[in-house]
Design an enzyme around this catalytic site. Sequence first.
Site, PDB file in Angstrom:
ATOM      1  CG  PHE A  62     -45.937 -39.350 -30.128  1.00 29.91           C
ATOM      2  CD1 PHE A  62     -47.129 -40.008 -29.851  1.00 29.91           C
ATOM      3  CD2 PHE A  62     -45.254 -39.699 -31.293  1.00 29.91           C
ATOM      4  CE1 PHE A  62     -47.639 -40.982 -30.691  1.00 29.91           C
ATOM      5  CE2 PHE A  62     -45.747 -40.693 -32.145  1.00 29.91           C
ATOM      6  CZ  PHE A  62     -46.954 -41.336 -31.840  1.00 29.91           C
ATOM      7  CB  THR A 111     -52.041 -38.042 -38.021  1.00 26.98           C
ATOM      8  OG1 THR A 111     -52.393 -39.327 -38.541  1.00 26.98           O
ATOM      9  CG2 THR A 111     -51.830 -38.130 -36.526  1.00 26.98           C
ATOM     10  CE  LYS A 163     -57.347 -38.606 -30.995  1.00 31.33           C
ATOM     11  NZ  LYS A 163     -55.963 -38.579 -31.536  1.00 31.33           N
ATOM     12  CG  HIS A 216     -59.182 -43.034 -32.396  1.00 31.93           C
ATOM     13  ND1 HIS A 216     -57.948 -43.506 -32.789  1.00 31.93           N
ATOM     14  CD2 HIS A 216     -59.994 -44.124 -32.321  1.00 31.93           C
ATOM     15  CE1 HIS A 216     -58.021 -44.829 -32.936  1.00 31.93           C
ATOM     16  NE2 HIS A 216     -59.247 -45.227 -32.659  1.00 31.93           N
TER      17      HIS A 216
HETATM   18  P1  ATP Z   1     -55.611 -41.925 -33.993  1.00 29.18           P
HETATM   19  O1  ATP Z   1     -55.051 -43.319 -33.716  1.00 29.18           O
HETATM   20  O2  ATP Z   1     -55.741 -41.087 -32.750  1.00 29.18           O
HETATM   21  O3  ATP Z   1     -56.856 -41.977 -34.834  1.00 29.18           O
HETATM   22  P2  ATP Z   1     -53.839 -41.654 -36.230  1.00 29.18           P
HETATM   23  O4  ATP Z   1     -54.148 -43.093 -36.492  1.00 29.18           O
HETATM   24  O5  ATP Z   1     -54.120 -40.666 -37.314  1.00 29.18           O
HETATM   25  O6  ATP Z   1     -54.558 -41.149 -34.907  1.00 29.18           O
HETATM   26  P3  ATP Z   1     -51.400 -42.476 -34.946  1.00 29.18           P
HETATM   27  O7  ATP Z   1     -50.103 -42.603 -35.659  1.00 29.18           O
HETATM   28  O8  ATP Z   1     -52.153 -43.719 -34.561  1.00 29.18           O
HETATM   29  O9  ATP Z   1     -52.318 -41.496 -35.815  1.00 29.18           O
HETATM   30  O10 ATP Z   1     -51.136 -41.615 -33.636  1.00 29.18           O
HETATM   31  C1  ATP Z   1     -52.015 -41.640 -32.537  1.00 29.18           C
HETATM   32  C2  ATP Z   1     -52.158 -40.241 -31.984  1.00 29.18           C
HETATM   33  O11 ATP Z   1     -50.922 -39.866 -31.361  1.00 29.18           O
HETATM   34  C3  ATP Z   1     -52.410 -39.137 -33.007  1.00 29.18           C
HETATM   35  O12 ATP Z   1     -53.759 -39.002 -33.375  1.00 29.18           O
HETATM   36  C4  ATP Z   1     -51.906 -37.911 -32.265  1.00 29.18           C
HETATM   37  O13 ATP Z   1     -52.859 -37.481 -31.284  1.00 29.18           O
HETATM   38  C5  ATP Z   1     -50.698 -38.474 -31.551  1.00 29.18           C
HETATM   39  N1  ATP Z   1     -49.455 -38.320 -32.326  1.00 29.18           N
HETATM   40  C6  ATP Z   1     -49.082 -39.029 -33.423  1.00 29.18           C
HETATM   41  N2  ATP Z   1     -47.861 -38.652 -33.860  1.00 29.18           N
HETATM   42  C7  ATP Z   1     -47.447 -37.689 -33.009  1.00 29.18           C
HETATM   43  C8  ATP Z   1     -46.265 -36.894 -32.904  1.00 29.18           C
HETATM   44  N3  ATP Z   1     -45.266 -37.016 -33.776  1.00 29.18           N
HETATM   45  N4  ATP Z   1     -46.193 -35.981 -31.902  1.00 29.18           N
HETATM   46  C9  ATP Z   1     -47.204 -35.846 -31.007  1.00 29.18           C
HETATM   47  N5  ATP Z   1     -48.340 -36.566 -31.028  1.00 29.18           N
HETATM   48  C10 ATP Z   1     -48.464 -37.464 -32.019  1.00 29.18           C
HETATM   49 MG    MG Z   2     -54.001 -44.599 -35.010  1.00 29.26          MG
END
Ligand code: ATP
Ligand code: MG
Length: 152
Positions: A67, A101, A19, A125
């Site tokens: 978010f 995450t 990222k 990611h």
């Molecule tokens: P990614 O899809 O990026 O691999 P992830 O699957 O671990 O991450 P997701 O729930 O898909 O988590 O969230 C996507 C992205 O959004 C996270 O990686 C983070 O950058 C952001 N994110 C998730 N939750 C929050 C939050 N509560 N506040 C701010 N940003 C968030």
């Molecule tokens: Mg994700």
Amino acid sequence: MNMIDIDHMFGKITLSIIKPDAVKKGHIVPILSEIIHAGFNIIAIKMTELSIKSAQIFYAEHQKKLFFESLIKFMSSGPIVSVILEKKNAVKDFRVLIGNTNPVYAKKGTIRYLYATSLEENAIHGSDSDQNAFKECLFYFSHREIFFKKDL
Ligand code: ATP
Ligand code: MG
């Protein structure tokens, strides 16, 4: 690379993105080293930048979340490195390698433990299912940009 090869890869590939926060901090090479050391093969790689529109499409599943706007702004704030990784159990094993995450909860030694700054700026990611891995790989790469090793 043709359609048949892509189908053959289902279940053995995942899509990763280094990222903008990690790229800005100069962490591309250390992160790729961790990934290779963990047994993943890089079969496609590119440095690119997401427009606001592309970031909205890529993270469409989160469009109703509070978010979302901030996430889109962050993901389009600078260059990223997208990578297709090949390994048995790629999706599951890669999620273990990157960690929670939220870096506060990421296990010691995971990529997010080592390189993430915050819940949003979490360095990397990883696809969350084989179905999404397949979709995400084709979001970033054309067939001609994917190099599947025939002997694996
Ligand atoms: P990614 O899809 O990026 O691999 P992830 O699957 O671990 O991450 P997701 O729930 O898909 O988590 O969230 C996507 C992205 O959004 C996270 O990686 C983070 O950058 C952001 N994110 C998730 N939750 C929050 C939050 N509560 N506040 C701010 N940003 C968030
Ligand atoms: Mg994700």
